[in-house]
Write a protein that holds these residues in place. Structure first.
Motif, PDB file in Angstrom:
ATOM      1  N   GLU A  50      35.164  27.793 -23.201  1.00  0.00           N
ATOM      2  CA  GLU A  50      36.403  27.641 -22.235  1.00  0.00           C
ATOM      3  C   GLU A  50      37.788  28.221 -22.323  1.00  0.00           C
ATOM      4  N   ILE A  51      38.556  29.202 -21.488  1.00  0.00           N
ATOM      5  CA  ILE A  51      39.589  30.312 -21.241  1.00  0.00           C
ATOM      6  C   ILE A  51      40.860  28.908 -20.267  1.00  0.00           C
ATOM      7  N   LYS A  52      41.965  28.929 -21.172  1.00  0.00           N
ATOM      8  CA  LYS A  52      43.417  28.992 -20.007  1.00  0.00           C
ATOM      9  C   LYS A  52      43.707  29.878 -20.333  1.00  0.00           C
ATOM     10  N   THR A  53      44.668  30.424 -19.384  1.00  0.00           N
ATOM     11  CA  THR A  53      46.040  31.000 -19.096  1.00  0.00           C
ATOM     12  C   THR A  53      47.551  30.442 -18.708  1.00  0.00           C
ATOM     13  N   ARG A  54      47.985  31.296 -18.249  1.00  0.00           N
ATOM     14  CA  ARG A  54      49.418  30.648 -17.620  1.00  0.00           C
ATOM     15  C   ARG A  54      48.505  31.052 -16.296  1.00  0.00           C
ATOM     16  N   TYR A  55      47.958  32.477 -16.349  1.00  0.00           N
ATOM     17  CA  TYR A  55      47.678  32.608 -15.346  1.00  0.00           C
ATOM     18  C   TYR A  55      46.277  32.596 -14.569  1.00  0.00           C
ATOM     19  N   MET A  56      45.810  31.658 -14.799  1.00  0.00           N
ATOM     20  CA  MET A  56      44.375  31.434 -14.590  1.00  0.00           C
ATOM     21  C   MET A  56      44.445  30.289 -12.865  1.00  0.00           C
ATOM     22  N   THR A  57      43.496  30.493 -12.536  1.00  0.00           N
ATOM     23  CA  THR A  57      43.397  30.153 -10.952  1.00  0.00           C
ATOM     24  C   THR A  57      42.107  28.630 -11.907  1.00  0.00           C
ATOM     25  N   ASP A  58      41.364  28.277 -10.382  1.00  0.00           N
ATOM     26  CA  ASP A  58      40.598  27.242 -10.952  1.00  0.00           C
ATOM     27  C   ASP A  58      39.199  27.820 -10.995  1.00  0.00           C
ATOM     28  N   GLU A  59      39.138  28.742 -10.913  1.00  0.00           N
ATOM     29  CA  GLU A  59      37.704  29.663 -11.483  1.00  0.00           C
ATOM     30  C   GLU A  59      37.256  29.493 -12.645  1.00  0.00           C
ATOM     31  N   THR A  60      35.825  28.703 -12.485  1.00  0.00           N
ATOM     32  CA  THR A  60      34.915  28.769 -13.933  1.00  0.00           C
ATOM     33  C   THR A  60      34.792  29.613 -14.897  1.00  0.00           C
ATOM     34  N   LEU A  61      34.156  29.797 -15.800  1.00  0.00           N
ATOM     35  CA  LEU A  61      33.470  30.638 -16.933  1.00  0.00           C
ATOM     36  C   LEU A  61      32.678  31.933 -16.101  1.00  0.00           C
ATOM     37  N   ALA A  62      31.902  30.401 -15.632  1.00  0.00           N
ATOM     38  CA  ALA A  62      30.748  31.206 -14.974  1.00  0.00           C
ATOM     39  C   ALA A  62      31.083  32.250 -13.940  1.00  0.00           C
ATOM     40  N   ASP A  63      32.344  31.545 -13.027  1.00  0.00           N
ATOM     41  CA  ASP A  63      32.786  33.010 -12.151  1.00  0.00           C
ATOM     42  C   ASP A  63      33.771  33.820 -13.106  1.00  0.00           C
ATOM     43  N   LEU A  64      34.194  33.691 -14.060  1.00  0.00           N
ATOM     44  CA  LEU A  64      34.988  34.719 -14.524  1.00  0.00           C
ATOM     45  C   LEU A  64      33.986  35.560 -15.193  1.00  0.00           C
TER      46      LEU A  64
END
Length: 158
Positions: A50-64
């Protein structure tokens, strides 16, 4: 008389060498010595879940990271990290590690291969902002001191 003079000179030289080695040992900070030898739970191989940052959108790990899931290897003995950011391999020195903190040096180097559709900079930015860690079972949480950035890893069992 010459033998006594040579003997005194040798004794003085040995005393000077002994004093110098004690001075070098006293200049070494105790934390630096134990940091490199104490085994911490953070050591080992970890796969990003899992990844969460202040710059994240709603993209999943598989999307990234559609090609490969990023992973992190922490080597406390060598004071280094290694891994893959979903596209490129990286490595860098650990500045400090203890029971709570994992401070990475700014000199984390990465290969620069282009991978279509992969966003390795999101991972590398989050990794660069992480300063503390927490272990919950076989899960590693890396976060900033203000709790904004999260990288969540699962222990890789060999």
């Amino acid at each position: 008389m010459k033998k006594i003079g040579v003997g005194i000179a040798v004794a003085v030289a040995l005393i000077a060498i002994g004093c110098k080695s004690q001075a070098i040992q006293s200049e070494t900070k105790p934390n630096e010595m134990t940091t490199q030898t104490k085994p911490y739970e953070v050591e080992g191989e970890w796969e990003l879940i899992e990844i969460k940052t202040r710059y994240m959108t709603d993209e999943t790990l598989a999307d990234l990271f559609p090609l490969k899931t990023p992973f992190l290897i922490v080597d406390v003995k060598e004071m280094m990290i290694y891994g893959n950011n979903g596209c490129n391999v990286y490595r860098g020195p650990i500045k400090r590690v203890d029971e709570r903190e994992l401070v990475l040096d700014k000199r984390v180097a990465s290969t620069l291969k282009y991978c279509s559709g992969v966003k390795p900079t999101v991972y590398m930015q989050a990794l660069g902002e992480a300063k503390e860690y927490k272990i919950e079972g076989d899960t590693l949480l890396l976060h900033s001191k203000d709790q904004v950035v999260y990288l969540k890893f699962k222990k890789i069992h060999n």
